[in-house]
Design a protein around this motif. Structure first.
Motif, PDB file in Angstrom:
ATOM      1  N   ASN A 720     -42.565  43.689  32.934  1.00 38.67           N
ATOM      2  CA  ASN A 720     -42.052  43.693  31.836  1.00 38.67           C
ATOM      3  C   ASN A 720     -41.956  42.784  30.994  1.00 38.67           C
ATOM      4  O   ASN A 720     -40.734  42.985  30.000  1.00 38.67           O
ATOM      5  CB  ASN A 720     -41.016  44.923  31.293  1.00 38.67           C
ATOM      6  N   THR A 721     -42.393  41.304  31.225  1.00 36.74           N
ATOM      7  CA  THR A 721     -42.553  40.093  30.556  1.00 36.74           C
ATOM      8  C   THR A 721     -43.680  39.924  29.517  1.00 36.74           C
ATOM      9  O   THR A 721     -44.384  41.038  28.754  1.00 36.74           O
ATOM     10  CB  THR A 721     -43.160  39.169  31.530  1.00 36.74           C
ATOM     11  N   ASN A 722     -43.081  39.338  28.388  1.00 35.72           N
ATOM     12  CA  ASN A 722     -43.464  39.286  27.283  1.00 35.72           C
ATOM     13  C   ASN A 722     -45.063  38.179  27.192  1.00 35.72           C
ATOM     14  O   ASN A 722     -45.393  36.592  26.342  1.00 35.72           O
ATOM     15  CB  ASN A 722     -43.084  38.093  26.591  1.00 35.72           C
ATOM     16  N   LYS A 723     -45.974  38.731  27.943  1.00 39.02           N
ATOM     17  CA  LYS A 723     -47.246  38.190  28.906  1.00 39.02           C
ATOM     18  C   LYS A 723     -48.601  38.334  27.285  1.00 39.02           C
ATOM     19  O   LYS A 723     -48.995  37.445  27.401  1.00 39.02           O
ATOM     20  CB  LYS A 723     -47.287  38.845  30.050  1.00 39.02           C
ATOM     21  N   THR A 724     -48.208  38.869  26.823  1.00 34.96           N
ATOM     22  CA  THR A 724     -49.642  39.480  25.693  1.00 34.96           C
ATOM     23  C   THR A 724     -48.258  39.895  24.280  1.00 34.96           C
ATOM     24  O   THR A 724     -46.866  40.058  24.247  1.00 34.96           O
ATOM     25  CB  THR A 724     -49.373  40.826  26.124  1.00 34.96           C
ATOM     26  N   PRO A 725     -49.411  39.327  22.995  1.00 36.89           N
ATOM     27  CA  PRO A 725     -48.840  39.629  22.180  1.00 36.89           C
ATOM     28  C   PRO A 725     -48.532  40.788  21.587  1.00 36.89           C
ATOM     29  O   PRO A 725     -47.609  41.161  20.607  1.00 36.89           O
ATOM     30  CB  PRO A 725     -50.250  38.852  21.119  1.00 36.89           C
ATOM     31  N   ILE A 919     -43.900  35.153  15.462  1.00 33.93           N
ATOM     32  CA  ILE A 919     -43.291  33.808  16.943  1.00 33.93           C
ATOM     33  C   ILE A 919     -44.398  33.169  17.395  1.00 33.93           C
ATOM     34  O   ILE A 919     -45.788  33.446  16.655  1.00 33.93           O
ATOM     35  CB  ILE A 919     -43.563  35.505  18.013  1.00 33.93           C
ATOM     36  N   ILE A 920     -43.961  32.354  18.235  1.00 32.05           N
ATOM     37  CA  ILE A 920     -45.040  32.068  18.870  1.00 32.05           C
ATOM     38  C   ILE A 920     -45.098  31.770  20.687  1.00 32.05           C
ATOM     39  O   ILE A 920     -43.905  31.363  20.919  1.00 32.05           O
ATOM     40  CB  ILE A 920     -44.263  29.797  18.559  1.00 32.05           C
ATOM     41  N   LEU A 921     -46.040  32.284  21.006  1.00 29.57           N
ATOM     42  CA  LEU A 921     -45.783  32.696  22.462  1.00 29.57           C
ATOM     43  C   LEU A 921     -46.653  31.806  23.321  1.00 29.57           C
ATOM     44  O   LEU A 921     -47.446  31.677  22.787  1.00 29.57           O
ATOM     45  CB  LEU A 921     -47.073  34.625  22.937  1.00 29.57           C
ATOM     46  N   ASN A 922     -45.906  31.208  24.115  1.00 24.33           N
ATOM     47  CA  ASN A 922     -46.004  30.243  24.913  1.00 24.33           C
ATOM     48  C   ASN A 922     -46.601  30.000  26.416  1.00 24.33           C
ATOM     49  O   ASN A 922     -45.644  30.832  26.507  1.00 24.33           O
ATOM     50  CB  ASN A 922     -45.220  28.784  24.786  1.00 24.33           C
ATOM     51  N   TYR A 927     -56.670  35.231  28.806  1.00 23.68           N
ATOM     52  CA  TYR A 927     -57.180  36.023  28.596  1.00 23.68           C
ATOM     53  C   TYR A 927     -56.708  36.551  27.389  1.00 23.68           C
ATOM     54  O   TYR A 927     -57.456  37.257  26.045  1.00 23.68           O
ATOM     55  CB  TYR A 927     -57.021  37.216  29.787  1.00 23.68           C
ATOM     56  N   VAL A 928     -55.448  35.902  26.619  1.00 20.75           N
ATOM     57  CA  VAL A 928     -54.870  36.054  25.671  1.00 20.75           C
ATOM     58  C   VAL A 928     -55.399  35.313  24.786  1.00 20.75           C
ATOM     59  O   VAL A 928     -55.714  35.797  23.268  1.00 20.75           O
ATOM     60  CB  VAL A 928     -53.570  35.903  26.024  1.00 20.75           C
ATOM     61  N   ILE A 929     -55.394  34.430  25.407  1.00 20.25           N
ATOM     62  CA  ILE A 929     -56.404  33.401  24.236  1.00 20.25           C
ATOM     63  C   ILE A 929     -57.402  33.829  23.969  1.00 20.25           C
ATOM     64  O   ILE A 929     -58.419  33.728  22.855  1.00 20.25           O
ATOM     65  CB  ILE A 929     -56.713  32.342  25.032  1.00 20.25           C
ATOM     66  N   ASP A 930     -58.451  34.548  25.019  1.00 24.06           N
ATOM     67  CA  ASP A 930     -59.519  34.647  24.752  1.00 24.06           C
ATOM     68  C   ASP A 930     -59.904  36.068  24.006  1.00 24.06           C
ATOM     69  O   ASP A 930     -60.568  35.716  23.173  1.00 24.06           O
ATOM     70  CB  ASP A 930     -60.130  35.533  26.548  1.00 24.06           C
ATOM     71  N   GLU A 931     -58.229  36.759  23.661  1.00 22.92           N
ATOM     72  CA  GLU A 931     -58.424  37.662  22.809  1.00 22.92           C
ATOM     73  C   GLU A 931     -58.672  37.555  21.661  1.00 22.92           C
ATOM     74  O   GLU A 931     -58.858  38.175  20.404  1.00 22.92           O
ATOM     75  CB  GLU A 931     -57.286  39.265  23.110  1.00 22.92           C
ATOM     76  N   LEU A 932     -57.477  36.648  21.336  1.00 18.87           N
ATOM     77  CA  LEU A 932     -57.536  35.979  20.562  1.00 18.87           C
ATOM     78  C   LEU A 932     -58.083  35.355  19.450  1.00 18.87           C
ATOM     79  O   LEU A 932     -58.946  35.117  18.775  1.00 18.87           O
ATOM     80  CB  LEU A 932     -56.045  35.200  20.119  1.00 18.87           C
ATOM     81  N   LEU A 933     -58.892  34.467  20.206  1.00 21.17           N
ATOM     82  CA  LEU A 933     -59.909  33.597  20.271  1.00 21.17           C
ATOM     83  C   LEU A 933     -61.580  34.444  20.410  1.00 21.17           C
ATOM     84  O   LEU A 933     -62.543  33.234  19.760  1.00 21.17           O
ATOM     85  CB  LEU A 933     -60.691  31.853  20.475  1.00 21.17           C
ATOM     86  N   HIS A 934     -61.845  35.540  20.490  1.00 20.41           N
ATOM     87  CA  HIS A 934     -62.541  36.006  21.441  1.00 20.41           C
ATOM     88  C   HIS A 934     -62.884  35.329  21.735  1.00 20.41           C
ATOM     89  O   HIS A 934     -65.242  35.379  20.904  1.00 20.41           O
ATOM     90  CB  HIS A 934     -63.307  36.959  20.172  1.00 20.41           C
ATOM     91  N   GLY A 935     -63.206  34.883  22.837  1.00 23.55           N
ATOM     92  CA  GLY A 935     -63.787  33.715  23.352  1.00 23.55           C
ATOM     93  C   GLY A 935     -63.526  32.648  23.467  1.00 23.55           C
ATOM     94  O   GLY A 935     -62.965  31.528  22.772  1.00 23.55           O
ATOM     95  N   VAL A 936     -63.825  31.659  24.823  1.00 23.86           N
ATOM     96  CA  VAL A 936     -62.731  30.976  25.410  1.00 23.86           C
ATOM     97  C   VAL A 936     -63.739  29.805  25.376  1.00 23.86           C
ATOM     98  O   VAL A 936     -64.904  30.176  26.370  1.00 23.86           O
ATOM     99  CB  VAL A 936     -61.679  30.936  26.501  1.00 23.86           C
ATOM    100  N   PRO A 937     -64.480  28.871  24.702  1.00 26.04           N
ATOM    101  CA  PRO A 937     -64.986  27.728  24.963  1.00 26.04           C
ATOM    102  C   PRO A 937     -65.189  27.504  26.897  1.00 26.04           C
ATOM    103  O   PRO A 937     -63.876  26.847  26.714  1.00 26.04           O
ATOM    104  CB  PRO A 937     -65.401  26.572  24.089  1.00 26.04           C
ATOM    105  N   THR A 938     -66.333  26.984  27.123  1.00 29.32           N
ATOM    106  CA  THR A 938     -66.287  26.285  28.499  1.00 29.32           C
ATOM    107  C   THR A 938     -66.189  24.790  27.922  1.00 29.32           C
ATOM    108  O   THR A 938     -66.530  24.187  27.188  1.00 29.32           O
ATOM    109  CB  THR A 938     -67.090  26.640  29.145  1.00 29.32           C
ATOM    110  N   ALA A 939     -65.721  24.016  28.916  1.00 29.80           N
ATOM    111  CA  ALA A 939     -66.474  22.428  29.380  1.00 29.80           C
ATOM    112  C   ALA A 939     -67.107  22.030  30.328  1.00 29.80           C
ATOM    113  O   ALA A 939     -65.941  22.264  31.913  1.00 29.80           O
ATOM    114  CB  ALA A 939     -65.438  21.715  28.787  1.00 29.80           C
ATOM    115  N   GLY A 940     -67.577  21.025  30.677  1.00 33.41           N
ATOM    116  CA  GLY A 940     -67.642  20.415  32.097  1.00 33.41           C
ATOM    117  C   GLY A 940     -69.422  21.390  32.338  1.00 33.41           C
ATOM    118  O   GLY A 940     -69.829  22.056  31.620  1.00 33.41           O
TER     119      GLY A 940
END
Length: 971
Positions: A720-725, A919-922, A927-940
């Motif tokens: 029951n942690t605040n892991k998702t928006p 609220i700012i969820l820190n 995977y949460v960022i991936d939902e917010l940005l609809h994809g996480v860019p990769t590097a390297g």
């Protein structure tokens, strides 16, 4: 939870999902890699519980499934009972102890040696072989050793005699004078002579016995052998004669006596007219103690062997000794007996007598039950792999689907033990089941038999009482007799009434006539002669009436009646004669002729006397009938009571007899239905049971995977942690400004700076939307923005700095107020550290937190003032200052839980502040960022490139060694 979240969990915990099953599988393999080989066998037994016929009903009836299932449960319970297992273990132990050598069909050589090593001598002595226990066999062995010593002494004696004979033969003259060419034997010397056979290669006891016309048992008895093992070069005694030699070649014929119960040496010596010392000397007895059944020499007679009589006596002696030996060692050919035993009972091993085996079983069972500390008890109670109750409990019993068959299987490390254990278990179970079923109704049958006997006795007693009652009261048919008595009484009453009326009428007529003859006829009437005649006539009439009533029962009475009638007629004639003399009187006082009156008077007088006499008789008869009624009245009640007792006793007897018949029928039915048959006997397993190691390894891996997956899902479900928006917005009912990822993410290929920068832009964008469009009041610059949290260590400073940096990038002047100096960046003019004192709670305006050096024309040059305060659960905050806020940002970690304290603190803050916080969820997962940005860019590098680098790392390593001299020079 959708499929994406499920796959995310799998990916996140992939190491556990793979590692734990591998560890479990490796552990199972490690602990089960050295499992011993096992053999399995099974048997199928037909019970006939459901489809069998019974003695109660020969036709097929509807099957009672409940009763059938209960009977199958009883059968399985008997197989698994402790008594069955104990008997199986005892019989299996007896089977192996009775064997002289291991047989793979029964027990392997290793198991046999282990058993012989652990079994103590006191248990081995319980084993019966050739009809004797261990103690008896030891005594026979001692006798055998003594006989060998005697034989060696005799051999030495014969050698010495031959030596003396050769010396004597060389003397010449002395030999010729004696006239003997044989042995010179001193009186009293004992010789044991016999024929021997030396064992050659390939010979056996059976072949040797057949060669000399003997049985194996006779040959073993003659040589006191305990087993059938022989070796090449052994000398076997084929025949033996015991002689008492004298100097002139005389032999001794013995008389034997078998000791009976209560006999002593003195009584035996007196019986055969010899002395006690003679018997002791003949039988080499050191004292006078003898045993029942012992064979003693009680007489001797010398004979010459060179005569026909001596030869005959010698043959008789051989026969007598042979009979003596066979009586003491009454053995049967072991091989022949083994074959018969195998046909009769395959449980008994070859070479073992069936009676010896079952006697050994009884001895072991008695020894086992004697105490709880003996060897056999400990062997069965502890964890022995073969003979313990726990080992026998490995037998599996089950019903074969819905049939009348049960399947019993067993597994063991030894194939012979596996088959024999299952075979013994089946036999013991069948016998126990049969005994239980057959004896199930014994007590009921015995009870009803006793009750039937008692009921029969009561019925006979009641019938005898009725018989005696009828004899005593002369009753033939009580009903008919009472009816006859009632009819006779009715007739008597009617006759009595008729006679009484007749007598009264005659009396009235007589009185009338006498009144008419009162003048002239009174003299004649009173005449003594006439009076006497009248009296006599009355007596005769009375007797006649009595005899007429009884004349139907007696012929003599009939003759008497005839005489009385004749006398009556005579008296009537005489009276008439006397009366005719009075005819001189012609008329009565009324003018009636006197003759007529006298005739009438005479007739009436006679009628009256007859009626009077009849009345007396009838009154006597009525008195007799009253007595008869008095006797017969209670007889009926007594008779009815006895008859009722007979009816009750008879009904009870019939009911008990019917119950007895039903119990016997039930007993017979149980005996018929308890005839269990073995359809498929236990087979000897030739192949090793396939190891379960692979199955166990696979099962461990699958169980490990399922267990880990289950734990992961359970933890995820109860997390029951605040892991998702979604969770934090649902818990607080506030809108989301943005989120920051965890700086310690394990995903190496993520462009983390870009993500943080994009999240900062999203937060600033949402903040500006709130200030310009959705704010309750129209704010003016500088915008006063509060950054707070309900719990400590929420990351307020980190989020505030990122927002400040992003606002500055957008060209805004920002003042950051913090209650503590920043440790992650250098101090700048745009950041001010204020102090918290006792007056912090009373602050009403932002100016009160700043000194003059931080002011810029009443702060109008700043576009944003960001204020960070301590967490509001553990610290106070200025409520008046909160009313001046233009916006508020609530920072919370995704790894924390929104609890009641957080909810109450936020509710209190909302009452003070006019603007609703965002609220700012820190510290969120990627995977949460991936939902917010609809994809996480990769590097390297890509994942494949990283895997390739990891695989080639060991080949690209270089090892360098420093030169110690150079190092020294450099220093």
């Amino acid at each position: 939870m959708d499929i994406s979240n499920f796959l995310r969990l799998i990916k996140k915990n992939l190491l556990l999902l793979i590692g734990v099953p591998l560890i479990l599988a490796a552990s199972v393999y490690f602990f089960s890699r050295n499992q011993p080989k096992t053999y399995s066998s099974e048997t199928v037994v037909y019970t006939g519980i459901g489809s069998g016929y019974s003695a109660e009903n020969q036709s097929r009836t509807r099957l009672d499934h409940y009763a059938t299932n209960m009977q199958f449960d009883n059968v399985i319970k008997i197989v698994n009972s402790r008594s069955t297992k104990e008997q199986t273990a005892i019989r299996l132990l007896a089977q192996h102890l009775c064997m002289e050598k291991p047989d793979p069909k029964y027990i392997s050589e290793d198991q046999y040696r282990q058993l012989q090593r652990i079994v103590p001598k006191e248990v081995k002595d319980l084993v019966v072989k050739y009809g004797k226990t261990g103690a008896e066999r030891d005594r026979l062995e001692e006798i055998k050793q003594k006989e060998k010593k005697i034989e060696e002494l005799n051999r030495e004696l014969r050698q010495e005699q031959q030596r003396i004979q050769s010396i004597t033969s060389s003397g010449g003259e002395n030999n010729r004078s004696t006239g003997q060419t044989g042995q010179i034997i001193s009186p009293g010397d004992t010789l044991s002579q016999g024929q021997y056979h030396t064992v050659s290669y390939g010979e056996s006891l059976k072949s040797i016995a057949n060669r000399y016309g003997m049985t194996v048992g006779e040959l073993m008895n003659l040589n006191n052998m305990r087993d059938t093992d022989i070796k090449v070069g052994d000398r076997l005694l084929i025949s033996r004669t015991t002689q008492k030699a004298y100097s002139k070649g005389k032999q001794v014929q013995y008389t034997y006596h078998t000791v009976k119960d209560q006999e002593t040496l003195y009584s035996i010596a007196k019986q055969y007219d010899v002395s006690v010392n003679d018997i002791k000397n003949w039988n080499n007895l050191s004292d006078e103690s003898i045993d029942q059944g012992q064979r003693l020499i009680v007489g001797q007679k010398s004979t010459r062997p060179d005569t026909a009589e001596g030869a005959k006596q010698q043959d008789e002696e051989r026969t007598q000794y042979s009979e003596h030996v066979m009586e003491d060692f009454r053995f049967i050919d072991p091989e022949k007996k083994a074959t018969e035993a195998k046909k009769e009972d395959a449980i008994v091993p070859p070479g073992v007598n069936k009676n010896d085996y079952y006697q050994t079983v009884q001895n072991l069972m008695g020894y086992y039950q004697s105490s709880d500390s003996n060897f056999v008890y400990e062997l069965l109670q502890y964890t022995h792999p073969i003979y313990s109750i726990e080992a026998i409990s490995r037998a599996q019993v089950s019903r074969v689907q819905n049939s009348d068959f049960i399947n019993i299987s067993y597994t063991s490390k030894d194939p012979g033990i596996c088959q024999q254990t299952l075979k013994i278990l089946t036999n013991v179970f069948i016998q126990n089941y049969k005994n239980l079923r057959e004896r199930q109704t014994d007590q009921v049958v015995n009870y009803f038999q006793k009750q039937v006997q008692k009921a029969s006795k009561r019925l006979k007693d009641a019938e005898n009482r009725l018989l005696n009652f009828k004899k005593r009261n002369n009753l033939i048919n009580y009903t008919e007799q009472t009816e006859a008595i009632a009819v006779q009484k009715e007739r008597l009453d009617k006759q009595y009434q008729d006679v009484q009326a007749q007598m009264r009428a005659a009396a009235a007529s007589l009185n009338k006539l006498e009144s008419k003859l009162a003048r002239k006829d009174s003299i004649f009437i009173k005449s003594d002669l006439i009076s006497n005649k009248r009296k006599e006539l009355a007596e005769v009439t009375s007797k006649l009436t009595v005899n007429e009533i009884a004349q139907d029962y007696d012929e003599v009475t009939s003759d008497r009646v005839q005489e009385l009638k004749e006398r009556k007629q005579e008296l009537r004639d005489e009276l008439k004669l006397y009366v005719d003399q009075l005819y001189s009187y012609q008329q009565s006082i009324e003018g009636i002729p006197m003759e007529d009156l006298l005739d009438q008077w005479l007739t009436k007088t006679m009628n009256y006397e007859e009626a009077k006499a009849t009345m007396e008789v009838l009154e006597q008869r009525k008195s007799d009938f009253q007595e008869t009624y008095r006797v017969f009245a209670p007889l009926g009640a007594t008779k009815n009571r006895i008859e009722r007792e007979i009816n009750v006793a008879e009904q009870e007897y019939l009911e008990l007899l019917g119950s007895l018949n039903e119990a016997r029928m039930r007993q017979q039915n149980l005996e018929m239905t308890s005839n269990i048959k073995v359809v498929d006997p236990p087979y000897y397993p030739l192949t090793v049971t396939s190891s379960r190691t692979k199955i166990l390894i696979l099962a461990a891996a699958v169980i490990g995977f399922i267990l880990v997956a289950f734990v992961i899902l359970v933890l995820e479900y109860f997390d029951n942690t605040n892991k998702t928006p979604e969770r934090i917005t649902k818990a607080t009912n506030l809108s989301l400004a943005g989120a920051y990822p965890s700086l310690y993410t394990q995903e190496e290929n993520v462009d983390l700076p870009y993500v943080i920068n994009r999240m900062s832009e999203m937060i600033v964008q949402n903040l500006k939307l709130r200030l310009r469009f959705t704010s309750i009041k129209k704010p003016v610059k500088p915008y006063f923005v509060l950054i707070f949290s309900t719990q400590p260590e929420a990351g307020k400073t980190y989020a505030g700095h990122k927002i400040k940096e992003k606002l500055q990038e957008f060209g805004s002047n920002v003042l950051y107020l913090n209650y503590k100096p920043s440790v992650d960046q250098e101090y700048s003019e745009s950041e001010y550290v204020y102090t918290i004192n006792n007056q912090f709670f009373e602050i009403e305006h932002i100016r009160e937190l700043l000194d003059k050096t931080a002011l810029r024309s009443d702060n109008r040059e700043y576009d944003y003032i960001l204020l960070e305060i301590p967490n509001i659960i553990h610290n106070t905050y200025p409520m008046d200052l909160m009313r001046t806020l233009d916006a508020a940002l609530l920072v919370t970690r995704a790894t924390t839980t929104w609890k009641k304290a957080d909810r109450m603190a936020l509710e209190n803050f909302n009452r003070v502040a006019e603007e609703e916080p965002m609220i700012i969820l820190n510290d969120v997962e990627m995977y949460v960022i991936d939902e917010l940005l609809h994809g996480v860019p990769t590097a390297g590098k890509s994942r494949w490139e990283r895997y390739k680098d990891m695989a080639t790392t060991p080949f690209r390593m270089r090892v360098q060694f420093k030169d110690s001299d150079k190092n020294k020079s450099g220093e």
